[in-house]
Structures are given as structure tokens and as C-alpha cells.
Design a protein around this motif. Structure first.
Motif, PDB file in Angstrom:
ATOM      1  N   MET A   1       0.845  -1.179   0.000  1.00 49.72           N
ATOM      2  CA  MET A   1       0.000   0.000   0.000  1.00 49.72           C
ATOM      3  C   MET A   1       0.889   1.240   0.000  1.00 49.72           C
ATOM      4  SD  MET A   1      -3.147  -0.814   2.557  1.00 49.72           S
ATOM      5  CE  MET A   1      -2.226  -1.182   4.033  1.00 49.72           C
ATOM      6  N   ASN A   2       1.495   1.564  -1.109  1.00 50.01           N
ATOM      7  CA  ASN A   2       2.397   2.709  -1.163  1.00 50.01           C
ATOM      8  C   ASN A   2       1.974   3.695  -2.233  1.00 50.01           C
ATOM      9  OD1 ASN A   2       4.016   1.863   0.922  1.00 50.01           O
ATOM     10  ND2 ASN A   2       5.421   0.777  -0.389  1.00 50.01           N
ATOM     11  N   ASN A   3       2.674   4.819  -2.283  1.00 52.84           N
ATOM     12  CA  ASN A   3       2.465   5.873  -3.265  1.00 52.84           C
ATOM     13  C   ASN A   3       1.059   6.465  -3.225  1.00 52.84           C
ATOM     14  OD1 ASN A   3       5.106   5.640  -4.108  1.00 52.84           O
ATOM     15  ND2 ASN A   3       4.595   4.149  -5.669  1.00 52.84           N
ATOM     16  N   LYS A   4       0.473   6.536  -2.073  1.00 56.10           N
ATOM     17  CA  LYS A   4      -0.812   7.203  -1.889  1.00 56.10           C
ATOM     18  C   LYS A   4      -0.530   8.625  -1.423  1.00 56.10           C
ATOM     19  CE  LYS A   4      -3.541   3.462  -2.040  1.00 56.10           C
ATOM     20  NZ  LYS A   4      -4.784   3.242  -2.669  1.00 56.10           N
ATOM     21  N   VAL A   5      -1.264   9.593  -1.955  1.00 54.54           N
ATOM     22  CA  VAL A   5      -1.075  10.965  -1.513  1.00 54.54           C
ATOM     23  C   VAL A   5      -1.730  11.138  -0.153  1.00 54.54           C
ATOM     24  CG1 VAL A   5      -0.855  11.957  -3.808  1.00 54.54           C
ATOM     25  CG2 VAL A   5      -3.108  11.732  -2.786  1.00 54.54           C
ATOM     26  N   ILE A   6      -1.146  11.995   0.649  1.00 56.55           N
ATOM     27  CA  ILE A   6      -1.637  12.230   2.002  1.00 56.55           C
ATOM     28  C   ILE A   6      -2.501  13.491   1.963  1.00 56.55           C
ATOM     29  CG2 ILE A   6      -0.987  12.672   4.391  1.00 56.55           C
ATOM     30  CD1 ILE A   6       1.671  11.189   3.747  1.00 56.55           C
ATOM     31  N   LEU A  13       1.209   8.299  11.345  1.00 55.99           N
ATOM     32  CA  LEU A  13       1.947   7.765  12.491  1.00 55.99           C
ATOM     33  C   LEU A  13       3.342   7.409  12.004  1.00 55.99           C
ATOM     34  CD1 LEU A  13       1.897   6.748  15.480  1.00 55.99           C
ATOM     35  CD2 LEU A  13       1.514   4.490  14.499  1.00 55.99           C
ATOM     36  N   VAL A  14       4.352   8.096  12.535  1.00 55.76           N
ATOM     37  CA  VAL A  14       5.747   7.817  12.211  1.00 55.76           C
ATOM     38  C   VAL A  14       6.344   7.194  13.463  1.00 55.76           C
ATOM     39  CG1 VAL A  14       7.939   8.799  11.446  1.00 55.76           C
ATOM     40  CG2 VAL A  14       5.798   9.813  10.671  1.00 55.76           C
ATOM     41  N   SER A  15       6.813   5.960  13.345  1.00 60.29           N
ATOM     42  CA  SER A  15       7.196   5.225  14.544  1.00 60.29           C
ATOM     43  C   SER A  15       8.401   4.328  14.297  1.00 60.29           C
ATOM     44  CB  SER A  15       6.008   4.367  14.995  1.00 60.29           C
ATOM     45  OG  SER A  15       6.308   3.680  16.180  1.00 60.29           O
ATOM     46  N   ASP A  16       9.036   3.934  15.380  1.00 50.22           N
ATOM     47  CA  ASP A  16       9.996   2.832  15.394  1.00 50.22           C
ATOM     48  C   ASP A  16       9.743   2.078  16.690  1.00 50.22           C
ATOM     49  OD1 ASP A  16      11.279   4.324  17.392  1.00 50.22           O
ATOM     50  OD2 ASP A  16      13.092   4.678  16.251  1.00 50.22           O
ATOM     51  N   ALA A  17      10.701   1.341  17.171  1.00 50.52           N
ATOM     52  CA  ALA A  17      10.469   0.519  18.364  1.00 50.52           C
ATOM     53  C   ALA A  17      10.632   1.290  19.669  1.00 50.52           C
ATOM     54  CB  ALA A  17      11.427  -0.666  18.353  1.00 50.52           C
ATOM     55  N   ARG A  18      11.008   2.586  19.608  1.00 55.19           N
ATOM     56  CA  ARG A  18      11.235   3.353  20.830  1.00 55.19           C
ATOM     57  C   ARG A  18      10.496   4.690  20.869  1.00 55.19           C
ATOM     58  NH1 ARG A  18      13.469   1.731  24.591  1.00 55.19           N
ATOM     59  NH2 ARG A  18      14.422   3.642  25.294  1.00 55.19           N
ATOM     60  N   LYS A  19      10.020   5.159  19.708  1.00 53.40           N
ATOM     61  CA  LYS A  19       9.400   6.475  19.658  1.00 53.40           C
ATOM     62  C   LYS A  19       8.328   6.485  18.573  1.00 53.40           C
ATOM     63  CE  LYS A  19      10.745  11.312  18.912  1.00 53.40           C
ATOM     64  NZ  LYS A  19      11.879  12.189  18.589  1.00 53.40           N
ATOM     65  N   ALA A  20       7.249   7.230  18.824  1.00 53.26           N
ATOM     66  CA  ALA A  20       6.179   7.361  17.837  1.00 53.26           C
ATOM     67  C   ALA A  20       5.699   8.808  17.803  1.00 53.26           C
ATOM     68  CB  ALA A  20       5.021   6.441  18.182  1.00 53.26           C
ATOM     69  N   LEU A  21       5.483   9.314  16.595  1.00 52.93           N
ATOM     70  CA  LEU A  21       4.956  10.659  16.391  1.00 52.93           C
ATOM     71  C   LEU A  21       3.625  10.534  15.660  1.00 52.93           C
ATOM     72  CD1 LEU A  21       8.129  12.378  14.890  1.00 52.93           C
ATOM     73  CD2 LEU A  21       7.347  12.560  17.241  1.00 52.93           C
ATOM     74  N   LEU A  22       2.594  11.180  16.167  1.00 54.77           N
ATOM     75  CA  LEU A  22       1.336  11.253  15.443  1.00 54.77           C
ATOM     76  C   LEU A  22       1.265  12.652  14.849  1.00 54.77           C
ATOM     77  CD1 LEU A  22      -1.273   9.840  14.616  1.00 54.77           C
ATOM     78  CD2 LEU A  22      -2.333  10.850  16.637  1.00 54.77           C
ATOM     79  N   LEU A  23       1.227  12.713  13.518  1.00 54.16           N
ATOM     80  CA  LEU A  23       1.252  13.980  12.802  1.00 54.16           C
ATOM     81  C   LEU A  23      -0.068  14.182  12.072  1.00 54.16           C
ATOM     82  CD1 LEU A  23       4.763  13.438  11.165  1.00 54.16           C
ATOM     83  CD2 LEU A  23       4.278  14.634  13.293  1.00 54.16           C
ATOM     84  N   ARG A  24      -0.450  15.452  11.884  1.00 60.64           N
ATOM     85  CA  ARG A  24      -1.641  15.795  11.109  1.00 60.64           C
ATOM     86  C   ARG A  24      -1.210  16.683   9.962  1.00 60.64           C
ATOM     87  NH1 ARG A  24      -5.857  19.802  11.064  1.00 60.64           N
ATOM     88  NH2 ARG A  24      -4.769  20.997  12.651  1.00 60.64           N
ATOM     89  N   ASN A  25      -1.683  16.377   8.750  1.00 62.44           N
ATOM     90  CA  ASN A  25      -1.353  17.181   7.586  1.00 62.44           C
ATOM     91  C   ASN A  25      -2.255  18.410   7.552  1.00 62.44           C
ATOM     92  OD1 ASN A  25      -0.385  18.160   5.182  1.00 62.44           O
ATOM     93  ND2 ASN A  25      -1.474  16.694   3.912  1.00 62.44           N
ATOM     94  N   THR A  26      -1.659  19.577   7.789  1.00 62.31           N
ATOM     95  CA  THR A  26      -2.422  20.826   7.737  1.00 62.31           C
ATOM     96  C   THR A  26      -2.246  21.505   6.384  1.00 62.31           C
ATOM     97  OG1 THR A  26      -0.594  22.045   8.740  1.00 62.31           O
ATOM     98  CG2 THR A  26      -2.291  21.191  10.223  1.00 62.31           C
ATOM     99  N   GLY A  27      -1.444  20.903   5.521  1.00 65.05           N
ATOM    100  CA  GLY A  27      -1.242  21.432   4.177  1.00 65.05           C
ATOM    101  C   GLY A  27      -2.114  20.701   3.178  1.00 65.05           C
ATOM    102  N   THR A  28      -1.666  20.706   1.940  1.00 60.17           N
ATOM    103  CA  THR A  28      -2.407  20.006   0.888  1.00 60.17           C
ATOM    104  C   THR A  28      -1.716  18.694   0.573  1.00 60.17           C
ATOM    105  OG1 THR A  28      -1.115  21.025  -0.891  1.00 60.17           O
ATOM    106  CG2 THR A  28      -3.073  22.225  -0.127  1.00 60.17           C
ATOM    107  N   ALA A  29      -2.302  17.941  -0.352  1.00 57.17           N
ATOM    108  CA  ALA A  29      -1.699  16.672  -0.752  1.00 57.17           C
ATOM    109  C   ALA A  29      -0.383  16.901  -1.495  1.00 57.17           C
ATOM    110  CB  ALA A  29      -2.664  15.878  -1.621  1.00 57.17           C
TER     111      ALA A  29
END
Length: 147
Positions: A1-6, A13-29
Motif C-alpha cells: 500500500m504505497n504511493n498514496k497521496v496524504i 503515524l511515524v514510529s519505530d520501536a522506541r518512539k512514535a509521532l502522530l502527525l496531522r497534515n495541515t497542508g495540501t496533498a
């Protein structure tokens, strides 16, 4: 499931095994602008030699004896962290009426998250990206996810 516009207002959700960031897109695709909504970090994890004091166990089957492998406490903690992130994500998605979720994580962390994620969150996932971006600045994450 890749190459989808946001799209606008989608969560990433940007994560690894020690840290996770929940981000919201306030811009455009086409021009992503991420805003950090939540940061989740794993507690400090001492070295395995400090957590496990016993020698590996032994087992006997008939006349054969063998030792068992030592428990990897770091891997156990990484699994717990993925499970914690998945359950927090369920709560956040329900409270904030989130409809689209993109997940970015290294392959192993992505698999752990996928395994721990409840069905109510799985159906919100639009795309998954097997990349390790969690320690990059937000602008670099935006660049890496613009298609």
C-alpha cells in the motif's frame, strides 16, 4: 500500500520501536505541512545484562540435554511499546474522529504495529511505508513522504 497521496487533515503515524509521532497534515496533498499532535516515547530500557541475572535454562529430553536461549529483554520491551502505541492510537482515533491513517515505520516495527493494531484502527489505514523516519526533523519527513 504505497504511493498514496496524504490529503488534508489525514493523520500520519511515524514510529519505530522506541518512539512514535502522530502527525496531522495541515497542508495540501501536494505541499505537506505536518503538525505534531502527540509524541509517545518508550521508557528507558536497561541493558539485558542488567535485567536478567540468571543463566539460560536447561532442558532434558530423554538422554539429550540442551540449553535454552537467553531472553532478549529489549525485544520484549519493543513488542510492549508497539502494543501500547496501537492501543493509544485506537483511543486517539475514536476521540478525534480520524478517517484516514498513514503509517511509516521500519519493517519490523511496522509488522509489530500491524500485529498489535485492533480491527477498529486497521480499517482506517490507507497506506503503510517501510521507512525509518522517526528521528528526522518534521521538514525531512514531509520531503520523504511527498510523491
Amino acid at each position: 500500500m504505497n504511493n498514496k497521496v496524504i490529503p488534508y487533515n489525514a493523520r500520519v503515524l511515524v514510529s519505530d520501536a522506541r518512539k512514535a509521532l502522530l502527525l496531522r497534515n495541515t497542508g495540501t496533498a501536494l505541499k505537506l505541512m505536518f503538525e505534531v499532535e502527540q509524541v509517545i516515547e518508550a521508557p528507558n530500557n536497561a541493558p539485558t545484562r542488567e535485567q536478567g541475572t540468571d543463566r539460560p535454562g536447561r532442558t532434558a529430553t530423554g538422554s539429550h540435554r540442551s540449553s535454552l536461549g537467553q531472553t532478549d529483554f529489549h525485544e520484549l520491551e519493543e513488542d510492549r511499546f508497539s502494543s501500547m502505541v496501537a492501543h493509544k492510537l485506537e483511543t486517539i482515533c475514536a476521540e478525534n474522529d480520524i478517517h484516514k491513517l498513514f503509517i511509516v515505520a521500519p519493517p519490523k516495527a511496522l509488522a509489530d504495529l500491524r500485529h498489535a493494531m485492533p480491527a477498529s484502527v486497521k480499517h482506517l489505514v490507507v497506506a503503510e511505508y517501510a521507512k525509518d523516519l522517526v528521528n528526522l526533523p518534521i521538514q525531512e519527513i514531509e520531503k520523504n513522504l511527498t510523491f
